[in-house]
Design a protein around this motif. Sequence first.
Motif, PDB file in Angstrom:
ATOM      1  N   PHE A   1       0.841  -1.210   0.000  1.00  0.00           N
ATOM      2  CA  PHE A   1       0.000   0.000   0.000  1.00  0.00           C
ATOM      3  C   PHE A   1       0.873   1.256   0.000  1.00  0.00           C
ATOM      4  O   PHE A   1       0.553   2.252  -0.649  1.00  0.00           O
ATOM      5  N   LEU A   2       1.988   1.201   0.740  1.00  0.00           N
ATOM      6  CA  LEU A   2       2.841   2.392   0.883  1.00  0.00           C
ATOM      7  C   LEU A   2       3.959   2.461  -0.162  1.00  0.00           C
ATOM      8  O   LEU A   2       4.714   3.425  -0.186  1.00  0.00           O
ATOM      9  N   SER A   3       4.068   1.444  -1.008  1.00  0.00           N
ATOM     10  CA  SER A   3       5.181   1.373  -1.968  1.00  0.00           C
ATOM     11  C   SER A   3       5.085   2.537  -2.965  1.00  0.00           C
ATOM     12  O   SER A   3       4.119   2.639  -3.714  1.00  0.00           O
ATOM     13  N   PRO A   4       6.063   3.438  -2.974  1.00  0.00           N
ATOM     14  CA  PRO A   4       5.861   4.693  -3.694  1.00  0.00           C
ATOM     15  C   PRO A   4       5.929   4.604  -5.214  1.00  0.00           C
ATOM     16  O   PRO A   4       5.248   5.348  -5.900  1.00  0.00           O
ATOM     17  N   HIS A   5       6.741   3.685  -5.760  1.00  0.00           N
ATOM     18  CA  HIS A   5       6.926   3.702  -7.218  1.00  0.00           C
ATOM     19  C   HIS A   5       6.153   2.615  -7.942  1.00  0.00           C
ATOM     20  O   HIS A   5       5.791   2.770  -9.088  1.00  0.00           O
ATOM     21  N   ARG A   6       5.956   1.500  -7.265  1.00  0.00           N
ATOM     22  CA  ARG A   6       5.481   0.334  -8.010  1.00  0.00           C
ATOM     23  C   ARG A   6       4.018  -0.014  -7.772  1.00  0.00           C
ATOM     24  O   ARG A   6       3.463  -0.878  -8.437  1.00  0.00           O
ATOM     25  N   LYS A   7       3.368   0.619  -6.791  1.00  0.00           N
ATOM     26  CA  LYS A   7       1.980   0.243  -6.561  1.00  0.00           C
ATOM     27  C   LYS A   7       1.088   0.735  -7.698  1.00  0.00           C
ATOM     28  O   LYS A   7       1.420   1.718  -8.379  1.00  0.00           O
ATOM     29  N   THR A   8      -0.010   0.024  -7.910  1.00  0.00           N
ATOM     30  CA  THR A   8      -0.958   0.432  -8.949  1.00  0.00           C
ATOM     31  C   THR A   8      -2.343   0.452  -8.300  1.00  0.00           C
ATOM     32  O   THR A   8      -2.514  -0.011  -7.166  1.00  0.00           O
ATOM     33  N   THR A   9      -3.325   0.957  -9.037  1.00  0.00           N
ATOM     34  CA  THR A   9      -4.673   0.980  -8.452  1.00  0.00           C
ATOM     35  C   THR A   9      -5.147  -0.438  -8.137  1.00  0.00           C
ATOM     36  O   THR A   9      -5.841  -0.665  -7.147  1.00  0.00           O
ATOM     37  N   THR A  10      -4.754  -1.401  -8.979  1.00  0.00           N
ATOM     38  CA  THR A  10      -5.213  -2.775  -8.739  1.00  0.00           C
ATOM     39  C   THR A  10      -4.477  -3.406  -7.562  1.00  0.00           C
ATOM     40  O   THR A  10      -5.081  -4.103  -6.743  1.00  0.00           O
ATOM     41  N   SER A  11      -3.162  -3.155  -7.454  1.00  0.00           N
ATOM     42  CA  SER A  11      -2.450  -3.749  -6.305  1.00  0.00           C
ATOM     43  C   SER A  11      -2.997  -3.149  -5.014  1.00  0.00           C
ATOM     44  O   SER A  11      -3.137  -3.837  -4.003  1.00  0.00           O
ATOM     45  N   GLU A  12      -3.372  -1.864  -5.057  1.00  0.00           N
ATOM     46  CA  GLU A  12      -3.934  -1.247  -3.849  1.00  0.00           C
ATOM     47  C   GLU A  12      -5.249  -1.925  -3.447  1.00  0.00           C
ATOM     48  O   GLU A  12      -5.522  -2.149  -2.261  1.00  0.00           O
ATOM     49  N   MET A  13      -6.034  -2.276  -4.439  1.00  0.00           N
ATOM     50  CA  MET A  13      -7.312  -2.935  -4.142  1.00  0.00           C
ATOM     51  C   MET A  13      -7.067  -4.259  -3.393  1.00  0.00           C
ATOM     52  O   MET A  13      -7.755  -4.566  -2.419  1.00  0.00           O
ATOM     53  N   PHE A  14      -6.058  -5.007  -3.838  1.00  0.00           N
ATOM     54  CA  PHE A  14      -5.736  -6.272  -3.153  1.00  0.00           C
ATOM     55  C   PHE A  14      -5.179  -6.000  -1.743  1.00  0.00           C
ATOM     56  O   PHE A  14      -5.483  -6.730  -0.803  1.00  0.00           O
ATOM     57  N   SER A  15      -4.364  -4.947  -1.598  1.00  0.00           N
ATOM     58  CA  SER A  15      -3.832  -4.598  -0.265  1.00  0.00           C
ATOM     59  C   SER A  15      -4.975  -4.265   0.692  1.00  0.00           C
ATOM     60  O   SER A  15      -5.013  -4.734   1.831  1.00  0.00           O
ATOM     61  N   VAL A  16      -5.906  -3.427   0.220  1.00  0.00           N
ATOM     62  CA  VAL A  16      -6.989  -2.961   1.086  1.00  0.00           C
ATOM     63  C   VAL A  16      -7.867  -4.129   1.522  1.00  0.00           C
ATOM     64  O   VAL A  16      -8.192  -4.283   2.698  1.00  0.00           O
ATOM     65  N   LYS A  17      -8.204  -4.993   0.555  1.00  0.00           N
ATOM     66  CA  LYS A  17      -9.076  -6.133   0.893  1.00  0.00           C
ATOM     67  C   LYS A  17      -8.375  -7.050   1.903  1.00  0.00           C
ATOM     68  O   LYS A  17      -8.991  -7.520   2.876  1.00  0.00           O
ATOM     69  N   ALA A  18      -7.085  -7.295   1.680  1.00  0.00           N
ATOM     70  CA  ALA A  18      -6.333  -8.160   2.608  1.00  0.00           C
ATOM     71  C   ALA A  18      -6.318  -7.533   4.004  1.00  0.00           C
ATOM     72  O   ALA A  18      -6.560  -8.215   5.011  1.00  0.00           O
TER      73      ALA A  18
END
Length: 394
Positions: free
Chosen positions: A212-229
């Motif tokens: 969630f906090l990864s500044p360069h590599r996160k994407t909107t989709t990876s954030e969705m998986f982080s939030v759900k987890a």
Amino acid sequence: MAMDAFSKSLMQDKREIVIAPTIYKFSNFGDFAEEFKLGERDVVLTNEFIYKPFMEELGLKSQFVFQEKFGAGEPSEAMIETMYEAIPYESYDRVIAVGGGAIMDLCKLLGCKRPASVHELYFKREPVVHEKEVIAIPTTCGTGSEVTNISVAIVKDEKDGKLTGGETKLGLVSDDIIPNKVCLIPDLLKTLPYRPFASSAIDALIHATESFLSPHRKTTTSEMFSVKAMEMILEGFRRIGENGPDARLDYLDEYVTASLYAGVAFLKAGCATVHGMSFPLGGTYHVPHGESNYALFGKILEIYDEKNPDGEIMRFKELIARITGCEVKDAIPYLNGLLEKVLPLKPLHEYGFKEEDIKGFAESVEANQQRLITNSYITPWTKDLSERVYRECF
Ligand SMILES: NC(=O)c1ccc[n+]([C@@H]2O[C@H](COP(=O)([O-])OP(=O)(O)OC[C@H]3O[C@@H](n4cnc5c(N)ncnc54)[C@H](O)[C@@H]3O)[C@@H](O)[C@H]2O)c1
Ligand SMILES: [Fe+2]
């Protein structure tokens, strides 16, 4: 230290998300074995204490191998070499990993062509060549290794190409080692004792947070998986905080699913400082992976918040507040307090960490863990900051 070429190439990866394996869910091991027609040319790497209650009575013809035969603890150069000797490459067509992150990481290697030297493979001086199908079945709820392109091992430490005499943990990274299939069977987690359960679930929460906090590599989709987890794991932790450790038992499906989601998130967005700094600790003092991350997590979040409270970490605090009902301004201490209820935090010296390690480990992080440190919320993450974390967690 400047960013290495490998980390740079990850930053340039334009894929929005990577979910390489096909994912299945089964209610028990027998249903899985039937669907996949397990047979003689399958090697199943597991533990005897998982085999006995869940597989023995099925009378399958597959080659069952127990990880404990190769030595205790997390994968190491020596353990991998012993495994190669015990399981001849010609003896199987398909690899089935049934276990925690350690077993899944070992099976990723069984799916690849044998290298001349394990050490050279981990230091990227031998190529990774995927040849056999790998099916990953996690029996802990932490690593996400079932969906990731990483295999972690304790290897002989190097500095400027020379062995230092010490050991560290290194991740071998290649999309060629992502398992071909994942089967979630929550039933298998029933026998997982509370302590490894808790530390693996905290590991998954850390994957979700670092992604969630990864500044360069996160994407909107990876954030969705982080939030759900995070939502699923924190709900589980709330139940444990209120009703005690047994509250996990009717929530195992959610835990094992959330840890897969966190794995999907970090495969794209990357783990960061917590993992980078925990690797020398795990490598030197054999602290279990989740516990060594947990030992540093709260302090690193506090420093992130101190250095840049209004960046992405503000959205993280808002998220924690929304999920748990705490105040935004209290989110980090509230989270650390909740984790304390799940697993009491130990200072580093209780794991054998010594005062002189403060400098030595900070140097090892700088030299060997750039692929993780470059994903830090605070950039550049300096050797001084690493020293401060180790000192304040001492
Ligand atoms: N490849 C990746 O993406 C990745 C990510 C994070 C960590 N890792 C690696 O994964 C490993 C840690 O994995 P882990 O936290 O799952 O720990 P683990 O694999 O060491 O398992 C923890 C303990 O629980 C036992 N166990 C597992 N399942 C059980 C069950 N169902 N019933 C009873 N006992 C059971 C294991 O034998 C072990 O003693 C480390 O080696 C770490 O470096 C890999
Ligand atoms: Fe992890």
